[in-house]
Design an enzyme around this catalytic site. Structure first.
Site, PDB file in Angstrom:
ATOM      1  N   ARG A  23      10.113  11.057 -37.974  1.00 54.22           N
ATOM      2  CA  ARG A  23       9.468  11.099 -36.654  1.00 54.22           C
ATOM      3  C   ARG A  23       8.060  11.667 -36.695  1.00 54.22           C
ATOM      4  O   ARG A  23       7.251  11.435 -35.806  1.00 54.22           O
ATOM      5  CB  ARG A  23      10.314  11.950 -35.698  1.00 54.22           C
ATOM      6  N   GLU A  28       5.958  26.040 -36.564  1.00 49.82           N
ATOM      7  CA  GLU A  28       5.693  27.130 -35.622  1.00 49.82           C
ATOM      8  C   GLU A  28       4.283  27.635 -35.870  1.00 49.82           C
ATOM      9  O   GLU A  28       3.984  28.144 -36.952  1.00 49.82           O
ATOM     10  CB  GLU A  28       6.717  28.250 -35.810  1.00 49.82           C
ATOM     11  N   GLN A  47      -7.361  34.237 -23.279  1.00 49.09           N
ATOM     12  CA  GLN A  47      -8.139  33.009 -23.121  1.00 49.09           C
ATOM     13  C   GLN A  47      -7.806  32.086 -24.289  1.00 49.09           C
ATOM     14  O   GLN A  47      -7.594  32.538 -25.413  1.00 49.09           O
ATOM     15  CB  GLN A  47      -9.639  33.316 -23.095  1.00 49.09           C
ATOM     16  N   ARG A  59     -20.948  26.378 -35.811  1.00 51.84           N
ATOM     17  CA  ARG A  59     -20.813  27.249 -34.634  1.00 51.84           C
ATOM     18  C   ARG A  59     -20.666  28.691 -35.124  1.00 51.84           C
ATOM     19  O   ARG A  59     -19.724  29.022 -35.831  1.00 51.84           O
ATOM     20  CB  ARG A  59     -19.607  26.836 -33.784  1.00 51.84           C
ATOM     21  N   HIS A  62     -20.554  34.557 -34.389  1.00 51.58           N
ATOM     22  CA  HIS A  62     -20.377  35.206 -33.098  1.00 51.58           C
ATOM     23  C   HIS A  62     -19.525  36.466 -33.246  1.00 51.58           C
ATOM     24  O   HIS A  62     -18.618  36.508 -34.073  1.00 51.58           O
ATOM     25  CB  HIS A  62     -19.687  34.254 -32.117  1.00 51.58           C
ATOM     26  N   HIS A 119     -17.431  35.735 -36.641  1.00 51.96           N
ATOM     27  CA  HIS A 119     -16.701  34.507 -36.965  1.00 51.96           C
ATOM     28  C   HIS A 119     -17.586  33.293 -36.730  1.00 51.96           C
ATOM     29  O   HIS A 119     -18.444  33.281 -35.838  1.00 51.96           O
ATOM     30  CB  HIS A 119     -15.446  34.414 -36.077  1.00 51.96           C
ATOM     31  N   TYR A 132      -8.411  27.972 -30.437  1.00 49.83           N
ATOM     32  CA  TYR A 132      -8.301  29.395 -30.741  1.00 49.83           C
ATOM     33  C   TYR A 132      -7.820  30.198 -29.556  1.00 49.83           C
ATOM     34  O   TYR A 132      -8.243  29.991 -28.423  1.00 49.83           O
ATOM     35  CB  TYR A 132      -9.555  29.994 -31.355  1.00 49.83           C
TER      36      TYR A 132
END
Length: 202
Positions: A23, A28, A47, A59, A62, A119, A132
């Site tokens: 399938r 998890e 969030q 990106r 930060h 990160h 995230y």
């Protein structure tokens, strides 16, 4: 799931057990028991973000000021990204060190970036989709950037098709690591350990 702490203390690579049959597959992504086993506390999700990036998009880097900073539990559900964590905690035994994890839709690994770390990631394929979970909501007054290509940090970003990475205007204008340090915005090692220790009840 198996968790491996990276060369930056407080960052982990999580590898799930994937069950495959006719399938498709199942795994998890996060369990409270599994998360507590390596982090020592539950992940309080405030969030959830999703970003879709073209190949070569970078990106970051930060970070958010303590308190409360913003821990991140990050995976790539489609495509692949070169994901990087940098130790910016002054007084840390690994201050200035970085480590990386390849996140993709094959091995389905996750990286956990705890409070006080910087990160960023580079998309290696078109339509790379990153999800995230964040421990705090975005607060523009306490969110900051560091130049991802700063030679002081010397992150070994892979070239995508031999081209320079594509950055947002904000990330392209990010100050150097030394300038951010001089501004007094970087977290301190003792501060982050005390903050995380309170979550662990220690």
């Amino acid at each position: 799931m198996k968790a491996r702490e990276l060369d930056v203390p407080g960052a982990w690579e999580i590898t799930p057990t994937i069950h495959v049959d006719s399938r498709g597959l199942f795994f998890e992504w996060l369990t409270d028991h599994g998360f507590r086993a390596f982090a020592g506390h539950s992940l309080d999700v405030r969030q959830v973000n999703c970003s879709v990036s073209s190949a070569g998009v970078l990106r970051g880097l930060h970070f958010a000021q303590l308190p409360p900073s913003q821990a991140k539990y990050v995976t790539c559900v489609s495509g692949s990204v070169f994901d990087v964590v940098v130790d910016i905690r002054e007084g840390s035994p690994t201050f200035g060190r970085w480590d990386s994890v390849l996140l993709d839709d094959q091995d389905r690994r996750t990286i956990y970036v705890s409070e006080g770390l910087a990160h960023g990631f580079l998309a290696l394929q078109d339509n790379s989709t990153v999800m995230y979970l964040c421990s705090a909501e975005y607060n523009p007054q306490r969110e900051h950037t560091i130049c991802a290509t700063d030679p002081t940090l010397a992150v070994d970003w892979p070239l995508v098709d031999g081209a320079a990475p594509s950055l947002s205007d904000r990330d392209a204008a990010a100050p150097s690591f030394e300038d951010v340090r001089a501004s007094g915005l970087l977290p301190r090692w003792e501060q982050t350990q005390r903050f995380i220790g309170e979550m662990r009840g220690t």
